[in-house]
Design an enzyme around this catalytic site. Structure first.
Site, PDB file in Angstrom:
ATOM      1  N   LYS A  30      27.793  42.479  22.646  1.00 30.04           N
ATOM      2  CA  LYS A  30      26.683  43.330  22.216  1.00 30.04           C
ATOM      3  C   LYS A  30      25.587  42.417  21.647  1.00 30.04           C
ATOM      4  CE  LYS A  30      24.226  46.626  20.718  1.00 30.04           C
ATOM      5  NZ  LYS A  30      23.264  47.017  21.761  1.00 30.04           N
ATOM      6  N   ALA A  76      17.741  53.809  23.731  1.00 35.84           N
ATOM      7  CA  ALA A  76      16.931  53.110  22.712  1.00 35.84           C
ATOM      8  C   ALA A  76      17.836  52.952  21.505  1.00 35.84           C
ATOM      9  CB  ALA A  76      15.681  53.909  22.376  1.00 35.84           C
ATOM     10  N   CYS A 106      12.698  41.346  23.377  1.00 31.73           N
ATOM     11  CA  CYS A 106      12.600  41.736  21.961  1.00 31.73           C
ATOM     12  C   CYS A 106      11.159  41.527  21.520  1.00 31.73           C
ATOM     13  CB  CYS A 106      13.474  40.833  21.091  1.00 31.73           C
ATOM     14  SG  CYS A 106      15.225  40.926  21.423  1.00 31.73           S
ATOM     15  N   LYS A 137      17.855  35.873  29.759  1.00 31.35           N
ATOM     16  CA  LYS A 137      17.942  37.204  30.378  1.00 31.35           C
ATOM     17  C   LYS A 137      16.547  37.763  30.590  1.00 31.35           C
ATOM     18  CE  LYS A 137      20.314  41.597  30.135  1.00 31.35           C
ATOM     19  NZ  LYS A 137      21.382  42.337  29.488  1.00 31.35           N
ATOM     20  N   GLY A 175      21.574  51.831  35.065  1.00 36.64           N
ATOM     21  CA  GLY A 175      22.451  52.613  35.938  1.00 36.64           C
ATOM     22  C   GLY A 175      22.008  52.567  37.394  1.00 36.64           C
ATOM     23  N   GLY A 188      22.383  45.381  37.282  1.00 30.46           N
ATOM     24  CA  GLY A 188      21.478  46.531  37.373  1.00 30.46           C
ATOM     25  C   GLY A 188      22.106  47.569  38.278  1.00 30.46           C
ATOM     26  N   GLY A 232      27.150  46.959  33.644  1.00 30.68           N
ATOM     27  CA  GLY A 232      26.660  47.540  32.400  1.00 30.68           C
ATOM     28  C   GLY A 232      27.059  48.993  32.245  1.00 30.68           C
TER      29      GLY A 232
HETATM   30  C1  LIG Z   1      23.530  51.305  25.870  1.00 30.89           C
HETATM   31  C2  LIG Z   1      22.992  49.968  26.330  1.00 30.89           C
HETATM   32  C3  LIG Z   1      22.859  48.925  25.408  1.00 30.89           C
HETATM   33  C4  LIG Z   1      22.352  47.685  25.814  1.00 30.89           C
HETATM   34  N1  LIG Z   1      22.249  46.673  24.900  1.00 30.89           N
HETATM   35  C5  LIG Z   1      21.796  45.448  25.305  1.00 30.89           C
HETATM   36  C6  LIG Z   1      21.728  44.363  24.385  1.00 30.89           C
HETATM   37  O1  LIG Z   1      22.104  44.481  23.208  1.00 30.89           O
HETATM   38  N2  LIG Z   1      21.234  43.168  24.833  1.00 30.89           N
HETATM   39  C7  LIG Z   1      20.833  42.994  26.139  1.00 30.89           C
HETATM   40  O2  LIG Z   1      20.408  41.894  26.514  1.00 30.89           O
HETATM   41  N3  LIG Z   1      20.923  44.001  27.035  1.00 30.89           N
HETATM   42  C8  LIG Z   1      21.394  45.213  26.658  1.00 30.89           C
HETATM   43  N4  LIG Z   1      21.489  46.230  27.578  1.00 30.89           N
HETATM   44  C9  LIG Z   1      21.108  45.993  28.984  1.00 30.89           C
HETATM   45  C10 LIG Z   1      22.344  45.732  29.862  1.00 30.89           C
HETATM   46  O3  LIG Z   1      23.056  44.601  29.421  1.00 30.89           O
HETATM   47  C11 LIG Z   1      21.938  45.570  31.351  1.00 30.89           C
HETATM   48  O4  LIG Z   1      21.073  44.460  31.468  1.00 30.89           O
HETATM   49  C12 LIG Z   1      21.229  46.786  31.926  1.00 30.89           C
HETATM   50  O5  LIG Z   1      21.773  47.971  31.399  1.00 30.89           O
HETATM   51  C13 LIG Z   1      21.272  46.847  33.459  1.00 30.89           C
HETATM   52  O6  LIG Z   1      22.581  46.945  33.948  1.00 30.89           O
HETATM   53  P1  LIG Z   1      23.313  48.354  34.289  1.00 30.89           P
HETATM   54  O7  LIG Z   1      22.358  49.140  35.116  1.00 30.89           O
HETATM   55  O8  LIG Z   1      24.574  47.979  35.004  1.00 30.89           O
HETATM   56  O9  LIG Z   1      23.581  49.011  32.970  1.00 30.89           O
HETATM   57  C14 LIG Z   1      21.987  47.493  27.184  1.00 30.89           C
HETATM   58  C15 LIG Z   1      22.129  48.541  28.089  1.00 30.89           C
HETATM   59  C16 LIG Z   1      22.628  49.768  27.695  1.00 30.89           C
HETATM   60  C17 LIG Z   1      22.792  50.871  28.710  1.00 30.89           C
END
Ligand SMILES: Cc1cc2nc3c(=O)[nH]c(=O)nc-3n(C[C@H](O)[C@H](O)[C@H](O)COP(=O)(O)O)c2cc1C
Length: 307
Positions: A46, A71, A131, A166, A218, A244, A266
């Site tokens: 996280k 968010a 950020c 990232k 998603g 992604g 993710g």
């Molecule tokens: C609930 C949630 C929390 C996330 N928290 C972070 C985070 O703390 N740091 C970060 O770099 N990315 C964070 N992400 C982004 C994911 O690591 C990922 O890059 C993004 O969701 C795309 O992948 P996915 O479509 O498989 O979820 C978060 C995504 C979600 C859905």
């Protein structure tokens, strides 16, 4: 014939190329009863900050067709608790760990990099540059080429660990950012972070999220992420950790074929925490079926002119 699924990201060797994405798998221990942690190539923590954060007030998640808007606001226990209380579990269980770091200033990123570099059990740092930079009007580091260059140059000086930048998808030319981070010595890039979105409560005529906007993730974003992975693969030589919307073995394959060396799952963890293990098995099966013996043969194997 043995199949080799191991991959290298800088100095970091992963036993397989399937990782779980930051913010979507907690600190791993929470997931031990629902996922086989031994099957995962690496857990990306996280997002960590210097101090603990409680995150944004609710509502902070909205379900969308084929995805979600979040968010959360970087709710986390802070880097010290991570090092003292979470890292020992990951180390004892031989789980390769990548720490995801987040700062409001360059100095905060530097301190995080220093502290985590001295901690036993951290295999690499993933720098979340999506950020807000509080010293520059809150513009995200990841959408401002100068700030992106400066923050990663400074972090690079503070750590000998594998450094993964990232990237944000919320830019016009992601290749420009990929080249910048490669130029300052990052060992790999991960992409993509979430796309900025918004949802409206039409009865109240107000944003659903307290934060007004959120990050879309998603399956809805997968074709966008695949396209960006393909573009970045042509722009830089450093390995790509692609993510992604990965929801199946087939989805994962797309990322490798367009140029990813490893992938990250993710949002799918929230409804199928076993997906990483399923993808590891599926990759092996695919390689066997296609007479390949090393996952690296798949990376960047896209044929543009094949009929
Ligand atoms: C609930 C949630 C929390 C996330 N928290 C972070 C985070 O703390 N740091 C970060 O770099 N990315 C964070 N992400 C982004 C994911 O690591 C990922 O890059 C993004 O969701 C795309 O992948 P996915 O479509 O498989 O979820 C978060 C995504 C979600 C859905």
């Amino acid at each position: 014939m043995g199949i080799n699924l191991s991959v290298q990201l800088g100095k970091l060797k992963l036993k397989n190329p399937v990782t779980v994405a930051s913010g979507c798998f907690g600190y791993a221990q929470e997931m031990e009863s629902v996922a086989d942690l031994s099957q995962i190539g690496a857990v990306i923590s996280k997002g960590l900050t210097l101090e603990p954060r409680i995150g944004n007030p609710s509502p902070r998640i909205v379900e969308t067709p084929s995805g979600m808007l979040n968010a959360i606001g970087l709710q986390n226990d802070g880097v010290d608790v991570f090092i003292k209380k979470k890292l020992p579990y990951l180390k004892e269980n031989n789980i390769q760990t990548i720490a995801n770091i987040n700062g409001s200033t360059i100095e905060e990123y530097e301190q995080l990099a220093e502290r985590l570099s001295g901690a036993d059990g951290v295999g690499a740092l993933e720098v979340n540059i999506s950020c807000p930079n509080v010293k520059h009007g809150g513009i995200e580091f990841g959408v401002d080429p100068k700030a992106c260059e400066e923050v990663l140059t400074r972090i690079r000086k503070k750590t000998g660990l594998t450094l993964i930048a990232k990237l944000s998808p919320n830019v016009t030319h992601i290749q420009e950012f990929a080249k910048i981070v490669e130029g300052v010595g990052c060992d790999a890039v991960s992409l993509v972070n979430t796309y900025v979105g918004m949802a409206v409560d039409v009865n109240k005529r107000k944003p659903i999220l307290t934060n007004i906007t959120g990050g879309l993730s998603g399956p809805a974003i997968r074709p966008l992420a695949v396209r960006l992975t393909w573009q970045v693969a042509q722009a830089v030589k450093i390995p790509i950790l692609g993510m992604g919307g990965i929801n199946s073995v087939q989805d994962a394959l797309e990322f490798f074929i367009v140029g990813a060396t490893a992938i990250s799952i993710g949002t799918a963890n929230f409804y199928n925490p076993k997906l990483s293990a399923e993808i590891v098995a599926g990759l092996e099966e695919y390689l066997l079926k296609h007479n390949l013996n090393d996952i690296s043969q798949l990376t960047g194997s896209l044929e543009l002119n094949k009929k």
